[in-house]
Design a protein around this motif. Structure first.
Motif, short mmCIF file in Angstrom:
data_model
loop_
_atom_site.label_atom_id
_atom_site.label_comp_id
_atom_site.label_asym_id
_atom_site.label_seq_id
_atom_site.Cartn_x
_atom_site.Cartn_y
_atom_site.Cartn_z
N ASN A 1 10.84 -0.50 -6.52
CA ASN A 1 12.23 -1.00 -6.54
C ASN A 1 12.94 -0.76 -5.21
OD1 ASN A 1 11.78 -1.77 -9.16
ND2 ASN A 1 12.97 -0.14 -10.08
N GLY A 2 12.23 -0.95 -4.11
CA GLY A 2 12.82 -0.80 -2.79
C GLY A 2 12.94 0.64 -2.30
N ILE A 3 12.49 1.60 -3.09
CA ILE A 3 12.56 3.00 -2.70
C ILE A 3 11.18 3.42 -2.17
CG2 ILE A 3 12.99 5.37 -3.47
CD1 ILE A 3 14.46 4.02 -5.91
N LYS A 4 11.15 3.82 -0.91
CA LYS A 4 9.90 4.30 -0.32
C LYS A 4 9.75 5.77 -0.70
CE LYS A 4 7.72 5.27 4.07
NZ LYS A 4 7.88 5.30 5.52
N TYR A 5 8.57 6.12 -1.19
CA TYR A 5 8.30 7.52 -1.51
C TYR A 5 6.91 7.91 -1.03
CZ TYR A 5 5.68 5.81 -5.62
OH TYR A 5 4.80 5.18 -6.45
N ASN A 6 6.72 9.19 -0.83
CA ASN A 6 5.44 9.73 -0.43
C ASN A 6 4.94 10.63 -1.55
OD1 ASN A 6 5.27 8.80 2.44
ND2 ASN A 6 7.21 9.86 2.49
N TYR A 7 3.63 10.77 -1.62
CA TYR A 7 3.06 11.62 -2.65
C TYR A 7 1.69 12.12 -2.23
CZ TYR A 7 0.40 7.43 -3.93
OH TYR A 7 -0.41 6.32 -3.91
N GLU B 1 -2.25 13.02 -3.13
CA GLU B 1 -3.27 12.47 -4.03
C GLU B 1 -3.64 13.48 -5.10
OE1 GLU B 1 -6.43 11.30 -1.21
OE2 GLU B 1 -6.17 9.32 -2.10
N LYS B 2 -4.11 12.97 -6.23
CA LYS B 2 -4.62 13.84 -7.28
C LYS B 2 -5.94 14.46 -6.82
CE LYS B 2 -2.71 11.47 -11.26
NZ LYS B 2 -2.16 12.43 -12.16
N THR B 3 -6.26 15.59 -7.39
CA THR B 3 -7.54 16.21 -7.12
C THR B 3 -8.64 15.32 -7.69
OG1 THR B 3 -6.50 18.37 -7.34
CG2 THR B 3 -8.91 18.31 -7.51
N THR C 1 2.71 16.16 -5.62
CA THR C 1 4.07 16.28 -5.09
C THR C 1 4.53 14.90 -4.67
OG1 THR C 1 3.59 18.50 -4.26
CG2 THR C 1 5.50 17.37 -3.32
N TYR C 2 5.72 14.51 -5.14
CA TYR C 2 6.35 13.25 -4.74
C TYR C 2 7.63 13.62 -4.00
CZ TYR C 2 3.45 10.97 -8.30
OH TYR C 2 2.40 10.51 -9.05
N LYS D 1 0.01 9.92 0.64
CA LYS D 1 0.06 8.48 0.46
C LYS D 1 1.52 8.03 0.46
CE LYS D 1 -4.33 7.66 -0.61
NZ LYS D 1 -5.16 6.63 -0.09
N THR D 2 1.75 6.76 0.72
CA THR D 2 3.09 6.18 0.69
C THR D 2 3.08 4.97 -0.23
OG1 THR D 2 3.50 6.87 2.97
CG2 THR D 2 4.90 5.13 2.11
N SER D 3 4.17 4.81 -0.97
CA SER D 3 4.31 3.67 -1.85
C SER D 3 5.78 3.27 -1.92
CB SER D 3 3.78 3.99 -3.24
OG SER D 3 3.66 2.81 -4.01
N VAL D 4 6.06 2.13 -2.54
CA VAL D 4 7.43 1.64 -2.70
C VAL D 4 7.59 1.16 -4.14
CG1 VAL D 4 9.12 -0.08 -1.98
CG2 VAL D 4 7.57 0.91 -0.29
#
Length: 164
Positions: free
Chosen positions: A115-121, A123-125, A134-135, A110-113
């Motif tokens: 405070n302007g920082i794009k991060y990937n993570y 999903e939970k089981t 993992t982020y 998944k992708t989220s943002v």
């Protein structure tokens, strides 16, 4: 509506003032109960905020392990590890890409943002509120991987938003 005056006091104004004070006190009390406080972590490679009362332990690759309770050495407690990659660090961006590929293999990304920082993570089981996630993101010329076993994702979002 007429105001009632007793000994020179306007009772309507007094009641209104007392009501406002109680509402303000209640708001302050409730916000104190629902907000978390944070401490700063810093080493030569990075800094960020984590929940007050949690414990840190530097690891061998310049990162840090953060865990909720040092008296419990259980695998079920809230914990996460932060590892920076890139500029002025022993791990390279190639290591970052390899480690991301390994940590996310076969998982839904998944992708989220924040405070302007794009991060990937990952999903939970399903049906497990505290499963490993993992982020990963890039900020200030550093790749960052966070491995977490946390019930509340706001903890990791705070780390990401305050990372330097």
């Amino acid at each position: 509506m007429r105001s009632l005056n007793i000994n020179g006091f306007n009772m309507k104004k007094l009641f209104s003032s007392v009501l406002v004070i109680f509402i303000l006190m209640g708001t302050v009390f409730l916000s104190g109960c629902t907000s978390n406080t944070y401490e700063n972590y810093s080493n030569q490679y990075m800094s960020f905020q984590y929940p007050t009362g949690w414990h840190t332990e530097d690891n061998a690759v310049g990162g840090v392990n953060v865990f909720e309770d040092s008296s419990q050495n259980t695998t079920d407690q809230n914990r996460f590890t932060v590892v920076p990659y890139g500029t002025n660090f022993i791990l390279t961006f190639n290591d970052f890409k390899d480690d991301i590929a390994t940590a996310t293999s076969g998982k839904n990304i998944k992708t989220s943002v924040i405070n302007g920082i794009k991060y990937n993570y990952t999903e939970k089981t399903p049906n497990d509120a505290k499963s490993w996630q993992t982020y990963y993101f890039i900020k200030n010329g550093k790749g960052v991987i966070i491995q977490s076993y946390i019930k509340n994702p706001a903890v990791i979002e705070k780390v990401i938003s305050t990372f330097n």
